[in-house]
Design an enzyme around this catalytic site. Structure first.
Site, PDB file in Angstrom:
ATOM      1  N   SER A 191      25.736  98.998  -8.598  1.00  0.00           N
ATOM      2  CA  SER A 191      24.794  99.734  -7.770  1.00  0.00           C
ATOM      3  C   SER A 191      25.530 100.502  -6.688  1.00  0.00           C
ATOM      4  CB  SER A 191      23.840  98.718  -7.125  1.00  0.00           C
ATOM      5  OG  SER A 191      23.169  99.302  -6.035  1.00  0.00           O
ATOM      6  N   LYS A 213      26.944  92.175  -6.604  1.00  0.00           N
ATOM      7  CA  LYS A 213      27.446  93.311  -7.399  1.00  0.00           C
ATOM      8  C   LYS A 213      28.932  93.535  -7.138  1.00  0.00           C
ATOM      9  CE  LYS A 213      23.597  94.361  -9.437  1.00  0.00           C
ATOM     10  NZ  LYS A 213      23.450  93.973 -10.843  1.00  0.00           N
ATOM     11  N   TYR A 230      22.509  90.386  -2.253  1.00  0.00           N
ATOM     12  CA  TYR A 230      22.363  91.101  -3.525  1.00  0.00           C
ATOM     13  C   TYR A 230      23.560  92.027  -3.742  1.00  0.00           C
ATOM     14  CZ  TYR A 230      21.051  94.835  -6.711  1.00  0.00           C
ATOM     15  OH  TYR A 230      21.062  95.766  -7.720  1.00  0.00           O
TER      16      TYR A 230
END
Ligand code: NAD
Ligand code: UFG
Length: 335
Positions: A123, A151, A147
């Protein structure tokens, strides 16, 4: 055979169609924690073909081994993961377990079955608050929430896996802001509860589910003071995965690529575009900034064109029209 983890979800379901169109044989592996079989049923209707499906959790070695025993899998597109930023702040361990532990188990089982090609969903959040835009792949990395950290850690894990075994072929795709839906209007994004992301919130406001949209801040250093993002049509994004698989065998090293359009639009520009595409009014009120948000984020898409031969083809009006078709035909999502 391509294993698509998380293939019943928003981006995965659209990628199934792109894989089918490009002639890839694939199977979907999903525990349905944030999706339903209905999305795959609808994909089956679109492609007029039964989809191979294994229900299971990527954190379960047995579940993963079952898929590798049942089918001869030579590459993986790895979408499975949890993605709600706010929830990740409340429940970091849930995110580290699901996203990181799940990826470790997947990679172990891939090694066990000598499957060494993987395309991973990263992302643009890994760029943190970029010092300038457009964002190039070699910009410094950072993150502001659990989050995003999952990644970033998974990207590092993949690079270590390659350092230890250069037979691995790895593509890391850093998505900007996926929006839109398949043009049939039968599959699309179906968030649980109140959407966190802008586009589904606008679409639900237009269909009458919310009284108004809260615009998080109008005092950023942008064209009209509201946040600017690089919205990319999910069908274009899906095609980026197909291009990645087509190129992956000829790769040397880990390829890390932005998937964005290169265009940034503000929140108010998005509202105006959606109103035009839908013919509906989208009421909004200016609200305080949302914690952790940045002013502007958009991609430099040149590297994707160079190495994957991929670029986005769909403009903002098509993103809004397709989101609206999905939302208005399915006001309650897949339910
Ligand atoms: P989604 O929630 O619609 O799809 C994810 C799928 O993974 C769901 O079907 C879910 O049931 C499945 N899943 C989750 N944990 C699992 C597990 N432990 N075992 C098996 N299946 C599991 O999300 P999406 O928008 O399609 O996103 C796909 C990927 O792209 C995610 O990794 C996400 O972090 C990443 N991504 C999404 C966005 C976005 O804005 N949508 C942006 C950047 C990156
Ligand atoms: N926004 C509003 N009101 C809302 C929702 C959003 O004004 O109700 C604004 C935000 O402040 C931001 C823009 O709309 O300026 C886009 O917000 P989103 O939540 O849709 O997207 P973000 O760019 O904040 O984050 C998304 C995903 C992340 C991902 C990131 C980069 O949610 O998981 O894109 O890919 F990491």
């Amino acid at each position: 055979m391509v294993l698509v983890t998380g293939g019943a979800g928003y981006i995965g379901s659209h990628t199934c169609i792109a894989l089918h169109q490009a002639g890839f044989d694939f199977l979907v592996f999903d525990n349905l924690c944030n999706s339903s079989l209905e999305s795959l049923k609808r994909v089956e209707k679109i492609i007029n073909k039964k989809i191979k499906f294994v229900e299971g959790d990527i954190r379960s070695k047995e579940n993963m081994q079952k898929a590798f025993e049942m089918y001869e899998i030579d590459s993986v597109i790895h979408f499975a993961g949890l993605k709600a930023v706010g929830e990740s702040v409340e429940l970091p361990l849930k995110y580290y377990d699901n996203n990181i532990n799940g990826t470790l188990v997947l990679l172990e089982v891939m090694q066990e079955y000598n499957c060494k090609k993987i395309v991973f969903s990263s992302s643009a959040t890994v760029y943190g608050d970029p010092h300038t835009t457009p964002i190039k792949e070699d910009f410094p990395l950072s993150c502001t929430n659990p989050y995003g950290r999952t990644k970033l850690f998974i990207e590092e894990i993949l690079r270590d896996v390659y350092r230890a075994d250069s037979d691995f072929k790895i593509v890391i795709l850093r998505y900007f802001n996926p929006v839109g839906a398949h043009q049939s209007g039968t599959i699309g994004e179906d968030p649980n509860g109140k959407p966190n992301n802008l586009m589904p919130f606008i679409a639900q406001t237009a269909v009458g589910k919310h009284e108004f949209l809260s615009v998080f801040g109008d005092d950023y250093d942008t064209i009209d003071g509201t946040g600017v993002r690089d919205y990319i049509h999910v069908v274009d994004l899906a095609q980026g995965h197909v291009n990645s698989l087509q190129k992956i065998s000829s790769l040397d090293g880990v390829l890390t690529v932005n998937l964005g359009t290169g265009n940034g639009y503000s929140v108010l520009e998005m509202v105006a575009a959606f109103e035009k595409a839908s013919g509906k009014k989208v009421a909004y009120k200016i609200a305080p900034r949302r914690e952790g948000d940045i002013a502007a984020c958009f991609a430099d898409p040149a590297y994707a064109k160079e190495v994957l031969g991929w670029s986005a083809t769909k403009e903002l009006n098509e993103m809004c029209e397709d989101s609206w078709r999905w939302q208005s035909n399915n006001p309650n999502g897949y339910n």
